[in-house]
Write an enzyme that holds these catalytic residues in place. Sequence first.
Site, PDB file in Angstrom:
ATOM      1  N   ASP A   1      24.121   1.264  44.692  1.00 26.33           N
ATOM      2  CA  ASP A   1      22.824   1.950  45.078  1.00 26.33           C
ATOM      3  C   ASP A   1      21.623   1.286  45.827  1.00 26.33           C
ATOM      4  OD1 ASP A   1      24.543   3.763  43.547  1.00 26.33           O
ATOM      5  OD2 ASP A   1      23.326   4.317  42.318  1.00 26.33           O
TER       6      ASP A   1
ATOM      7  N   GLU B   1      24.344   6.985  45.157  1.00 27.24           N
ATOM      8  CA  GLU B   1      23.837   7.766  44.397  1.00 27.24           C
ATOM      9  C   GLU B   1      23.408   9.079  45.353  1.00 27.24           C
ATOM     10  OE1 GLU B   1      21.286   7.293  41.196  1.00 27.24           O
ATOM     11  OE2 GLU B   1      21.146   9.376  40.736  1.00 27.24           O
TER      12      GLU B   1
ATOM     13  N   LYS C   1      28.695   8.867  44.936  1.00 27.75           N
ATOM     14  CA  LYS C   1      28.552   9.167  43.497  1.00 27.75           C
ATOM     15  C   LYS C   1      27.585  10.253  43.002  1.00 27.75           C
ATOM     16  CE  LYS C   1      26.311   5.072  41.554  1.00 27.75           C
ATOM     17  NZ  LYS C   1      25.241   5.688  40.841  1.00 27.75           N
TER      18      LYS C   1
ATOM     19  N   LYS D   1      25.087   8.755  37.523  1.00 29.54           N
ATOM     20  CA  LYS D   1      24.525   7.448  37.611  1.00 29.54           C
ATOM     21  C   LYS D   1      25.818   6.133  37.326  1.00 29.54           C
ATOM     22  CE  LYS D   1      20.286   8.885  37.015  1.00 29.54           C
ATOM     23  NZ  LYS D   1      19.768   9.031  38.503  1.00 29.54           N
TER      24      LYS D   1
ATOM     25  N   VAL E   1      20.627  -1.734  41.877  1.00 30.85           N
ATOM     26  CA  VAL E   1      19.690  -0.991  41.273  1.00 30.85           C
ATOM     27  C   VAL E   1      20.234   0.334  40.738  1.00 30.85           C
ATOM     28  CG1 VAL E   1      17.941  -2.037  42.765  1.00 30.85           C
ATOM     29  CG2 VAL E   1      18.893   0.313  43.399  1.00 30.85           C
ATOM     30  N   THR E   2      19.285   0.463  39.692  1.00 30.67           N
ATOM     31  CA  THR E   2      18.457  -0.080  38.877  1.00 30.67           C
ATOM     32  C   THR E   2      19.265  -0.845  37.699  1.00 30.67           C
ATOM     33  OG1 THR E   2      17.609   1.681  37.388  1.00 30.67           O
ATOM     34  CG2 THR E   2      16.527   1.287  39.450  1.00 30.67           C
TER      35      THR E   2
ATOM     36  N   CYS F   1      21.644   2.788  36.926  1.00 30.99           N
ATOM     37  CA  CYS F   1      22.966   2.870  37.403  1.00 30.99           C
ATOM     38  C   CYS F   1      24.039   1.599  37.265  1.00 30.99           C
ATOM     39  CB  CYS F   1      22.965   3.342  38.899  1.00 30.99           C
ATOM     40  SG  CYS F   1      22.394   4.822  39.093  1.00 30.99           S
TER      41      CYS F   1
ATOM     42  N   GLN G   1      25.446 -10.125  21.306  1.00 34.27           N
ATOM     43  CA  GLN G   1      26.745 -10.080  20.335  1.00 34.27           C
ATOM     44  C   GLN G   1      27.962 -10.722  21.025  1.00 34.27           C
ATOM     45  OE1 GLN G   1      26.790  -6.187  18.442  1.00 34.27           O
ATOM     46  NE2 GLN G   1      25.165  -5.608  19.733  1.00 34.27           N
TER      47      GLN G   1
HETATM   48  N1  TIU Z   1      20.748   4.174  40.941  1.00 31.77           N
HETATM   49  C1  TIU Z   1      19.919   4.356  39.984  1.00 31.77           C
HETATM   50  O1  TIU Z   1      19.779   3.614  39.220  1.00 31.77           O
HETATM   51  N2  TIU Z   1      19.447   5.768  40.144  1.00 31.77           N
HETATM   52  C2  TIU Z   1      18.131   6.273  39.320  1.00 31.77           C
HETATM   53  O2  TIU Z   1      17.682   7.035  39.175  1.00 31.77           O
HETATM   54  N3  TIU Z   1      17.511   4.690  38.689  1.00 31.77           N
HETATM   55  C3  TIU Z   1      16.280   4.972  37.932  1.00 31.77           C
HETATM   56  O3  TIU Z   1      15.967   3.839  37.784  1.00 31.77           O
HETATM   57  N4  TIU Z   1      15.460   5.933  38.548  1.00 31.77           N
END
Ligand code: TIU
Length: 220
Positions: free
Chosen positions: A24, A72, A129, A132, A157-158, A162, A202
């Site tokens: 993403d 996304e 997609k 997430k 990200v992030t 995701c 862990q």
């Molecule tokens: N790609 C992804 O992480 N989508 C999000 O909406 N991330 C946020 O941190 N908002």
Amino acid sequence: MPVLEAEPSPLPIDLATAALIVIDMQRDFLEPGGFGESLGNDVSLLAAAVPPTRALLAAARAAGLLVVHTREGHAPDLSDAPPAKRERGAPSLRIGEPGPMGRILIRGEPGHDIVAELAPQPGEPVIDKPGKGAFYATGLGALLEERAIATLIVCGVTTEVCVHTTVREANDRGYRCVVVSDACASYIPAFHEAGLAMIKAQGGIFGWVAESAAVTAALR
Ligand code: TIU
């Protein structure tokens, strides 16, 4: 077989069955006026992940690894965007509303594109997609099975949204996942750090964490 310097332990990687998954890295998340900013975030915090991701892309391409990009986003008629997701954010800036980069988080709009510096090369799969996680409602699982992929090198990200969701999905499907720490970023730096810590705690409960320099060294 190269051994990747990673936490919590070094990881031997068979390059023939490894893939780089870039999650993403879209204008909607990294640039002002997109979905990320509509949720109240400072999108400039994600810029740090771009140069390390560029380096990973170059190294993976040179090593002949499968490179997969994800995005996304939703269909223009929002048929794949559940109400529970559409209700998030300021009403004038919700998914599907018009913004400076087109309709927010909608496929085909400028904001949905991957940032220019990290553009996919011809032949590299791009997985669209609605969720997430990159496995939910996509062809990613079948694509990886067809190519007998066993290890996923994951960045993007992030970190805690995701990337985490995708790595959790992948771990349950039997993939070894290495998350590249400096090639991931979050709007909330403490969550980036905590997200990485959770993966490698862990004994590596659902993956490994490595720096991009270690990954590019292993790919050489
Ligand atoms: N790609 C992804 O992480 N989508 C999000 O909406 N991330 C946020 O941190 N908002």
